[in-house]
Design a protein around this motif. Sequence first.
Motif, PDB file in Angstrom:
ATOM      1  N   ASP A 100      37.096  43.961  24.935  1.00 14.75           N
ATOM      2  CA  ASP A 100      37.214  43.798  26.410  1.00 14.75           C
ATOM      3  C   ASP A 100      36.552  45.203  26.652  1.00 14.75           C
ATOM      4  OD1 ASP A 100      38.600  41.369  26.780  1.00 14.75           O
ATOM      5  OD2 ASP A 100      40.170  42.309  25.688  1.00 14.75           O
ATOM      6  N   THR A 118      28.759  38.419  25.442  1.00 13.67           N
ATOM      7  CA  THR A 118      29.592  37.273  25.259  1.00 13.67           C
ATOM      8  C   THR A 118      29.373  36.799  23.859  1.00 13.67           C
ATOM      9  OG1 THR A 118      30.051  36.675  27.407  1.00 13.67           O
ATOM     10  CG2 THR A 118      30.310  34.678  26.060  1.00 13.67           C
ATOM     11  N   HIS A 127      39.725  36.853  18.203  1.00 17.17           N
ATOM     12  CA  HIS A 127      40.087  37.060  19.441  1.00 17.17           C
ATOM     13  C   HIS A 127      41.580  37.428  19.326  1.00 17.17           C
ATOM     14  CE1 HIS A 127      36.549  34.917  21.173  1.00 17.17           C
ATOM     15  NE2 HIS A 127      36.828  34.051  20.134  1.00 17.17           N
ATOM     16  N   THR A 131      46.614  40.959  24.713  1.00 18.57           N
ATOM     17  CA  THR A 131      45.978  42.312  25.100  1.00 18.57           C
ATOM     18  C   THR A 131      46.564  42.832  26.197  1.00 18.57           C
ATOM     19  OG1 THR A 131      43.665  41.240  24.539  1.00 18.57           O
ATOM     20  CG2 THR A 131      43.664  43.269  25.912  1.00 18.57           C
ATOM     21  N   ILE A 173      38.338  41.002  33.986  1.00 22.01           N
ATOM     22  CA  ILE A 173      38.567  40.546  32.669  1.00 22.01           C
ATOM     23  C   ILE A 173      39.817  39.745  32.777  1.00 22.01           C
ATOM     24  CG2 ILE A 173      38.607  40.489  30.085  1.00 22.01           C
ATOM     25  CD1 ILE A 173      36.298  43.016  30.740  1.00 22.01           C
ATOM     26  N   ALA A 176      40.814  36.897  34.777  1.00 23.31           N
ATOM     27  CA  ALA A 176      40.236  35.683  34.195  1.00 23.31           C
ATOM     28  C   ALA A 176      40.779  34.998  32.891  1.00 23.31           C
ATOM     29  CB  ALA A 176      38.767  35.935  33.912  1.00 23.31           C
ATOM     30  N   GLU A 177      41.955  35.811  32.302  1.00 15.05           N
ATOM     31  CA  GLU A 177      42.222  35.256  31.104  1.00 15.05           C
ATOM     32  C   GLU A 177      43.925  35.694  31.189  1.00 15.05           C
ATOM     33  OE1 GLU A 177      40.532  35.727  27.038  1.00 15.05           O
ATOM     34  OE2 GLU A 177      38.905  36.555  27.912  1.00 15.05           O
ATOM     35  N   GLY A 179      46.348  34.170  30.232  1.00 13.43           N
ATOM     36  CA  GLY A 179      47.206  33.440  29.093  1.00 13.43           C
ATOM     37  C   GLY A 179      47.201  34.661  27.741  1.00 13.43           C
ATOM     38  N   ARG A 180      46.127  35.674  27.860  1.00 18.40           N
ATOM     39  CA  ARG A 180      45.937  36.637  26.815  1.00 18.40           C
ATOM     40  C   ARG A 180      46.450  38.190  27.304  1.00 18.40           C
ATOM     41  NH1 ARG A 180      41.759  39.975  24.796  1.00 18.40           N
ATOM     42  NH2 ARG A 180      40.051  38.832  26.332  1.00 18.40           N
TER      43      ARG A 180
END
Length: 207
Positions: A100, A118, A127, A131, A173, A176-177, A179-180
Amino acid sequence: MTARLGLFITLEGGEGAGKSTAAQGLKAMLEAEGLPVLLTREPGGTAGAEAIRALLLGEVPLTPLAQTMLHFAARADHVERVIRPALDEGRVVICDRFYDSTMAYQASGLGVPVESITALIHLIGLHPDITFLLDLPEEISRARVASRAAATDRYEAMDSGFFTRVTHGFRGIAAAEPGRFVQIDAAAAPEQVVEQMRAAIRARAGR
């Protein structure tokens, strides 16, 4: 590919966010609870990756794309030799920066095409499970960097526009994620930062 057993945690954020201090504190807290923990960093973590780190943070002129390729060369060695084996052993791996950072610094900050980074992320094939984005107002970040006695590296010497783009890049970033990513208030006291991270791990693990 066999399923890994461990937990892969990464810490992200701009300059002066306190990632290294937070990573050390989280490691100590998890070890006190009896968990096997490996703390590592990027770029670095192996002899080859540390040599690349010295080049990346030094004064040799490098294009943004060259920086990107070097970051992933170091990352490939790091993942193969250190991170993946530790996860396969069932350890908790805490990494100070991962891909990231490359997306935020080289894509958002320096204009490297997102699709190029990417593709390299897919090539690495690993992954993070969680994070933590240590989010800090830009003025506090710059003040912390300015207070350091050590000489600045390639990135710390960038102008304010670069840091603004990096900050927005990280936030994009994370958005956009969801869940992480877990956003952490990096302006809080170090012990509070660690508590925020531990609480998030407990919530996700149900313990």
